[in-house]
Design a protein around this motif. Structure first.
Motif, short mmCIF file in Angstrom:
data_model
loop_
_atom_site.label_atom_id
_atom_site.label_comp_id
_atom_site.label_asym_id
_atom_site.label_seq_id
_atom_site.Cartn_x
_atom_site.Cartn_y
_atom_site.Cartn_z
N PRO A 69 0.83 -1.22 0.00
CA PRO A 69 0.00 0.00 0.00
C PRO A 69 0.86 1.26 0.00
O PRO A 69 1.97 1.28 0.54
CB PRO A 69 -0.81 -0.12 1.29
N TYR A 70 0.33 2.32 -0.59
CA TYR A 70 1.00 3.62 -0.57
C TYR A 70 0.73 4.29 0.78
O TYR A 70 -0.20 3.90 1.51
CB TYR A 70 0.46 4.51 -1.70
N PRO A 71 1.52 5.28 1.14
CA PRO A 71 1.27 5.99 2.42
C PRO A 71 -0.14 6.57 2.45
O PRO A 71 -0.62 7.13 1.46
CB PRO A 71 2.33 7.10 2.42
N LYS A 72 -0.80 6.44 3.59
CA LYS A 72 -2.17 6.89 3.71
C LYS A 72 -2.29 8.40 3.60
O LYS A 72 -3.34 8.93 3.23
CB LYS A 72 -2.76 6.44 5.05
N GLU A 73 -1.21 9.15 3.95
CA GLU A 73 -1.30 10.61 3.96
C GLU A 73 -1.55 11.17 2.56
O GLU A 73 -2.33 12.11 2.38
CB GLU A 73 -0.03 11.22 4.54
N HIS A 74 -0.90 10.60 1.54
CA HIS A 74 -1.04 11.15 0.18
C HIS A 74 -1.40 10.09 -0.84
O HIS A 74 -1.89 10.41 -1.91
CB HIS A 74 0.25 11.87 -0.24
N ARG A 75 -1.12 8.79 -0.57
CA ARG A 75 -1.43 7.68 -1.47
C ARG A 75 -0.92 7.94 -2.88
O ARG A 75 -1.65 7.88 -3.87
CB ARG A 75 -2.94 7.42 -1.46
N ARG A 76 0.36 8.25 -2.97
CA ARG A 76 1.01 8.52 -4.25
C ARG A 76 2.38 7.87 -4.30
O ARG A 76 3.02 7.65 -3.26
CB ARG A 76 1.15 10.03 -4.49
N CYS A 77 2.82 7.62 -5.53
CA CYS A 77 4.18 7.12 -5.72
C CYS A 77 5.16 8.28 -5.57
O CYS A 77 4.76 9.44 -5.41
CB CYS A 77 4.32 6.46 -7.09
N ALA A 78 6.45 7.98 -5.63
CA ALA A 78 7.47 9.01 -5.40
C ALA A 78 7.37 10.14 -6.43
O ALA A 78 7.44 11.32 -6.09
CB ALA A 78 8.86 8.39 -5.41
N GLY A 79 7.22 9.79 -7.71
CA GLY A 79 7.15 10.82 -8.74
C GLY A 79 5.93 11.70 -8.59
O GLY A 79 6.00 12.93 -8.69
N CYS A 80 4.75 11.07 -8.35
CA CYS A 80 3.52 11.85 -8.19
C CYS A 80 3.56 12.68 -6.92
O CYS A 80 3.04 13.80 -6.88
CB CYS A 80 2.32 10.91 -8.17
N ARG A 81 4.19 12.14 -5.87
CA ARG A 81 4.30 12.90 -4.63
C ARG A 81 5.18 14.13 -4.83
O ARG A 81 4.86 15.22 -4.35
CB ARG A 81 4.87 12.01 -3.52
N GLN A 82 6.30 13.96 -5.57
CA GLN A 82 7.18 15.09 -5.84
C GLN A 82 6.46 16.15 -6.66
O GLN A 82 6.56 17.36 -6.38
CB GLN A 82 8.43 14.61 -6.59
#
Length: 495
Positions: A153-166
């Motif tokens: 599972p992705y982190p619950k805070e943002h539920r995004r991969c590294a690229g999308c989170r950046q």
């Protein structure tokens, strides 16, 4: 001895000295129906069962039990429900295997194939819960930005991969920088003076992280959630307040001008109404028409017709035979019964005279939409008879019956009726008179229609219309009467 007592006594074994508790009522009867006790809820003998309870136990109530219940139980929703002895009931026959299979199929889950206790319309609750948990697990492993699915599972805070989170953080930083510039620079037109510090704005923003969410990018100017500092410098505040006051003054001036124009239009319309009424009373080309009918529906027929001129002289006042009985509720209003119309002429008999009276004249009617509608209906029936005769003559001449003979006859009759009405001039009196009275209704948003006090007879209603015109035009009656006298006319109706 009552029925209940006798039944209970017969069921007591000889070896016992007391009654069976299961067959003894827990309370006294509330009433008796044909000698059968009626108990309150939970007070009847425990061994007795309702018909529904017996069916649940695979038992059928016999005809004898149906005719003579042992007791009743009083319910709030179903009244007095009969109670029966299960020992005297018949056992139900076992269901056929095919019926059992159909019943089981309706209770079988389409996903897991298990037979449940209730009828299913799709998967059972366990399968639905399992599917929902699986969907939530898949959602937790799906990136909210690019929809990439991974094992963990992705982190619950943002539920995004590294690229999308950046990318999300970069967009947020850009929004924060734009917001800092917006709130620390004067919002006045063309002014670039600084108002407050970015450090204070950042500290304030940390307490309200929801303010710069992606869906909050179009907050209005002057939003009450901005920091406490003033968005404009003192000169811009003064200019802004002056501009707001100028706009308010301009709005007030425009509103007052529109109100004056509206009042002037209403004054002119009121003056035009009373002049119209005064002029109609001395116009020799003005006639007043009224009808009495068999009802208020679209198929109502005319039973009385009257036409008066502006001086109150009767030009036409006759009963009309509609060819149908007059309903009692209509006769109670205008007093014209079916017997009173015996021997009266029909509408077709007076149509030529009516056409000669109205041709080239102004015909005033109180609620013209109704009376003109009745005239249209009578004219359609009149021309329909003529169209039917023409179709019959065509049938005799050609030896064939046209397929659309009825449709052609109705269309031709409606066309002839519309042509007759188009050459006439009808004017309504009810709306002008109601506006002149001015009985405003908040519910309807308009002036209430005033009743015509003419006695519900055609000639009397025509005279009542002339009275309405006299009331409206009395301020100008002398002026128009003098003008009519100078033109060689007379006006007894204005006296």
């Amino acid at each position: 001895m009552s029925t209940t007592t006798a039944t209970a006594t017969e069921q007591i074994p000889s070896s016992r000295t007391e009654a069976d508790p299961a067959r003894v009522a827990k309370g006294t009867p509330l009433a008796h129906t044909a000698g059968v006790p009626v108990y309150g809820w939970g007070q009847a003998p425990p061994y007795l069962r309702t018909k529904t309870q017996l069916v649940a136990d695979r038992l059928n109530v016999t005809e004898a039990q149906e005719a003579a219940p042992l007791a009743y139980v009083r319910t709030r929703d179903y009244g007095d429900v009969p109670l029966h002895d299960p020992a005297a009931a018949e056992k139900m026959r076992p269901l056929p295997s095919s019926t059992k299979a159909k019943m089981a199929a309706r209770r079988t889950c389409s996903e897991c194939g298990k037979v449940r206790k209730v009828i299913l319309r799709g998967p059972c609750s366990a399968c639905r819960e399992r599917a929902e948990k699986e969907r939530q697990r898949l959602l937790a492993r799906t990136c909210a930005g690019c929809s990439t699915v991974r094992e963990r599972p992705y982190p619950k805070e943002h539920r995004r991969c590294a690229g999308c989170r950046q990318e999300q953080l970069e967009k947020k930083r850009a929004r924060v920088e734009a917001w800092l510039v917006e709130v620390t620079v004067c919002a006045g037109d063309g002014c670039t003076k600084r108002r407050g510090s970015k450090r204070a704005a950042r500290a304030w923003l940390k307490e309200r992280p929801w303010l710069l969410r992606p869906e909050r990018t179009d907050l209005p100017d002057g939003f009450s959630g901005w920091p406490s500092w003033e968005r404009r410098c003192p000169p811009c505040v003064t200019a802004y307040e002056q501009e707001q006051e100028r706009q308010r003054a301009e709005y007030r001036e425009r509103y007052e001008r529109q109100e004056r124009e509206r009042a002037e239009r209403e004054r002119q319309a009121a003056a035009a109404r009373v002049r119209w009424a005064a002029e109609a009373l001395v116009d020799p080309d003005v006639l007043v028409l009224d009808t009495e009918t068999t009802g208020l529906g679209d198929d109502a027929r005319i039973v009385e017709l009257a036409v008066l001129n502006s001086r109150g002289e009767v030009l036409l006042d006759t009963l009309l035979d509609p060819g149908v009985p007059v309903p009692a509720e209509a006769a109670d209003i205008h007093g014209i019964t079916t017997e009173a119309l015996s021997g009266a002429p029909t509408f077709s008999d007076v149509l030529v005279q009516l056409t000669g009276l109205l041709d080239g004249k102004r015909c005033l009617i109180y609620n013209k939409w109704y009376d003109v509608g009745r005239l249209r209906h009578e004219l359609t029936l009149h021309y329909l008879d003529r169209a039917a005769r023409e179709a019959a003559e065509e049938t005799v001449r050609t030896g064939t019956v046209p397929e659309d003979v009825r449709e052609r006859a109705v269309a031709e009759a409606a066309k002839q009726a519309a042509a007759w009405l188009d050459v006439m001039t009808f004017e309504d009196v009810m709306i002008p008179y109601s506006d002149w009275v001015g009985d405003y209704s908040d519910y309807h948003g308009n002036n209430r229609w005033q009743p015509l006090l003419g006695g519900h007879r055609a000639a009397g209603d025509c005279r009542a219309v002339l009275d309405c015109l006299r009331s409206m035009g009395r301020d100008y009656a002398h002026e128009y009467a003098t003008a009519a006298a100078g033109a060689g006319g007379t006006s007894e109706g204005t006296n």
